[in-house]
Scaffold this motif. Structure first.
Motif, PDB file in Angstrom:
ATOM      1  N   ALA A 164       0.806  -1.221   0.000  1.00  0.00           N
ATOM      2  CA  ALA A 164       0.000   0.000   0.000  1.00  0.00           C
ATOM      3  C   ALA A 164       0.837   1.267   0.000  1.00  0.00           C
ATOM      4  O   ALA A 164       0.347   2.340  -0.344  1.00  0.00           O
ATOM      5  CB  ALA A 164      -0.939   0.005   1.211  1.00  0.00           C
ATOM      6  N   MET A 165       2.094   1.142   0.407  1.00  0.00           N
ATOM      7  CA  MET A 165       2.981   2.315   0.480  1.00  0.00           C
ATOM      8  C   MET A 165       4.144   2.140  -0.486  1.00  0.00           C
ATOM      9  O   MET A 165       4.900   1.172  -0.368  1.00  0.00           O
ATOM     10  CB  MET A 165       3.501   2.493   1.901  1.00  0.00           C
ATOM     11  N   PRO A 166       4.321   3.046  -1.447  1.00  0.00           N
ATOM     12  CA  PRO A 166       3.550   4.257  -1.716  1.00  0.00           C
ATOM     13  C   PRO A 166       2.341   3.967  -2.600  1.00  0.00           C
ATOM     14  O   PRO A 166       2.250   2.888  -3.183  1.00  0.00           O
ATOM     15  CB  PRO A 166       4.552   5.133  -2.451  1.00  0.00           C
ATOM     16  N   SER A 167       1.454   4.937  -2.726  1.00  0.00           N
ATOM     17  CA  SER A 167       0.292   4.786  -3.599  1.00  0.00           C
ATOM     18  C   SER A 167       0.658   5.189  -5.023  1.00  0.00           C
ATOM     19  O   SER A 167       0.861   6.367  -5.323  1.00  0.00           O
ATOM     20  CB  SER A 167      -0.866   5.666  -3.109  1.00  0.00           C
ATOM     21  N   MET A 168       0.732   4.198  -5.911  1.00  0.00           N
ATOM     22  CA  MET A 168       0.988   4.514  -7.313  1.00  0.00           C
ATOM     23  C   MET A 168      -0.252   5.090  -7.994  1.00  0.00           C
ATOM     24  O   MET A 168      -0.147   5.734  -9.038  1.00  0.00           O
ATOM     25  CB  MET A 168       1.462   3.272  -8.062  1.00  0.00           C
ATOM     26  N   VAL A 216       1.210  10.618   0.124  1.00  0.00           N
ATOM     27  CA  VAL A 216       2.451  11.394   0.239  1.00  0.00           C
ATOM     28  C   VAL A 216       3.626  10.587  -0.298  1.00  0.00           C
ATOM     29  O   VAL A 216       4.500  11.103  -0.996  1.00  0.00           O
ATOM     30  CB  VAL A 216       2.699  11.803   1.708  1.00  0.00           C
ATOM     31  N   GLY A 217       3.628   9.287   0.001  1.00  0.00           N
ATOM     32  CA  GLY A 217       4.669   8.418  -0.535  1.00  0.00           C
ATOM     33  C   GLY A 217       4.661   8.391  -2.055  1.00  0.00           C
ATOM     34  O   GLY A 217       5.720   8.413  -2.697  1.00  0.00           O
ATOM     35  N   GLY A 218       3.477   8.362  -2.653  1.00  0.00           N
ATOM     36  CA  GLY A 218       3.373   8.405  -4.120  1.00  0.00           C
ATOM     37  C   GLY A 218       3.929   9.695  -4.691  1.00  0.00           C
ATOM     38  O   GLY A 218       4.598   9.691  -5.732  1.00  0.00           O
ATOM     39  N   LEU A 219       3.680  10.809  -4.009  1.00  0.00           N
ATOM     40  CA  LEU A 219       4.211  12.098  -4.462  1.00  0.00           C
ATOM     41  C   LEU A 219       5.735  12.140  -4.358  1.00  0.00           C
ATOM     42  O   LEU A 219       6.406  12.707  -5.230  1.00  0.00           O
ATOM     43  CB  LEU A 219       3.602  13.232  -3.636  1.00  0.00           C
ATOM     44  N   LEU A 220       6.280  11.539  -3.312  1.00  0.00           N
ATOM     45  CA  LEU A 220       7.742  11.499  -3.173  1.00  0.00           C
ATOM     46  C   LEU A 220       8.372  10.683  -4.301  1.00  0.00           C
ATOM     47  O   LEU A 220       9.411  11.069  -4.849  1.00  0.00           O
ATOM     48  CB  LEU A 220       8.126  10.913  -1.810  1.00  0.00           C
ATOM     49  N   CYS A 221       7.749   9.572  -4.660  1.00  0.00           N
ATOM     50  CA  CYS A 221       8.247   8.767  -5.783  1.00  0.00           C
ATOM     51  C   CYS A 221       8.212   9.573  -7.070  1.00  0.00           C
ATOM     52  O   CYS A 221       9.154   9.522  -7.878  1.00  0.00           O
ATOM     53  CB  CYS A 221       7.402   7.502  -5.942  1.00  0.00           C
ATOM     54  N   LEU A 222       7.138  10.324  -7.268  1.00  0.00           N
ATOM     55  CA  LEU A 222       7.020  11.148  -8.466  1.00  0.00           C
ATOM     56  C   LEU A 222       8.095  12.231  -8.491  1.00  0.00           C
ATOM     57  O   LEU A 222       8.669  12.518  -9.547  1.00  0.00           O
ATOM     58  CB  LEU A 222       5.634  11.788  -8.529  1.00  0.00           C
ATOM     59  N   ALA A 223       8.373  12.821  -7.337  1.00  0.00           N
ATOM     60  CA  ALA A 223       9.418  13.845  -7.262  1.00  0.00           C
ATOM     61  C   ALA A 223      10.773  13.266  -7.650  1.00  0.00           C
ATOM     62  O   ALA A 223      11.566  13.904  -8.363  1.00  0.00           O
ATOM     63  CB  ALA A 223       9.482  14.426  -5.850  1.00  0.00           C
ATOM     64  N   ILE A 224      11.055  12.034  -7.214  1.00  0.00           N
ATOM     65  CA  ILE A 224      12.299  11.365  -7.598  1.00  0.00           C
ATOM     66  C   ILE A 224      12.320  11.127  -9.104  1.00  0.00           C
ATOM     67  O   ILE A 224      13.344  11.314  -9.774  1.00  0.00           O
ATOM     68  CB  ILE A 224      12.452  10.043  -6.829  1.00  0.00           C
ATOM     69  N   GLY A 225      11.180  10.726  -9.658  1.00  0.00           N
ATOM     70  CA  GLY A 225      11.086  10.510 -11.106  1.00  0.00           C
ATOM     71  C   GLY A 225      11.405  11.766 -11.887  1.00  0.00           C
ATOM     72  O   GLY A 225      12.164  11.730 -12.866  1.00  0.00           O
TER      73      GLY A 225
END
Length: 255
Positions: A164-168, A216-225
């Protein structure tokens, strides 16, 4: 979005193979991550406690309120199960055909975002709210039954429920929103782009598939992308400009 004026569009057949292979790999890795039930439930309890401390633990109110409207929560169940794939692929196709110079950089953002999410699933197994004991949350897919949903019911054994973490759903939907808002022209399309991740956020919470902090975890992954894509194309930019300059320079006669 990028400092490059244009990036050459990849070949279509290669992109189709990449998307199919990428989705297959994403599914295999996501669903074969060790299903550490005890750890995932412990992490979920810890995350839930953190949200209570922060004063944002209102997911049960959203979940129970929308669950009382049967037709609406059924639509949300189907939305959760399908729309993030449909919209993401549609945006990729639109980019490829109508914004070819932006396609490769935007696609790289999506690939890195997804890869980072897979790493998160492995390092931090997390049970969704619907699997927490105590009856705090309603498993809406189980109660209202969404055809083909693997989030609950007999198909749940086919996938890793503790990812469930992060939310894609949030990572992908915000990626779609950024692409649409930056590159689409009609204002109503831009408005839909903004609305899409907001509705998605309500859906993932209402169906008890994610906590707020998963988003929030999904947004952090996107920021890394985006960071990786910007660094890659910034370093690639000078070489592309030199190549374009060579292509524009007429060849000397007789050579």
């Amino acid at each position: 979005m990028y400092r490059l004026d244009s990036v050459r569009r990849p070949r279509l057949w290669g992109e189709i193979l990449l998307i199919v292979a990428g989705y297959w790999l994403y599914t295999v890795i996501r669903d074969t991550v060790p299903e550490q039930k005890t750890t995932a439930l412990r992490n979920a309890e810890g995350l839930w406690h953190t949200e209570k401390v922060l004063g944002i633990a209102v997911e049960p109110a959203v979940n129970h309120t929308l669950n009382s409207v049967s037709w609406l929560i059924t639509v949300m169940n189907y939305y959760y199960a399908t729309l993030h794939f449909v919209v993401t692929i549609a945006v990729l196709v639109w980019l490829y055909h109508w914004r070819p110079g932006r396609y490769a950089p935007a696609r790289l953002v999506l690939v890195v975002t997804t890869a980072t999410g897979l790493l998160g699933y492995y390092l931090f197994p997390l049970a969704p709210p619907r699997l927490l004991p105590g009856g705090t949350f309603v498993d809406t897919a189980l109660v209202h039954s969404a055809l083909g949903s693997s989030a609950s019911g007999p198909l749940s054994s086919l996938e890793n429920e503790y990812a469930a973490m992060p939310s894609m759903h949030i990572g992908w939907s915000v990626w779609c929103a950024v692409v649409i808002v930056v590159l689409a022209r009609p204002l109503w399309v831009k408005a839909l782009g903004v609305l899409y991740p907001l509705v998605t956020l309500v859906v993932i919470v209402a169906t008890a598939n994610h906590f707020w902090l998963d988003a929030v975890g999904g947004l952090l992954c996107l920021a890394i992308g985006y960071a990786v894509s910007l660094l890659w194309y910034d370093s690639l930019g000078p070489r592309l400009r030199r190549r374009r300059a060579r292509d524009r320079t007429p060849r000397a006669e007789g050579r």
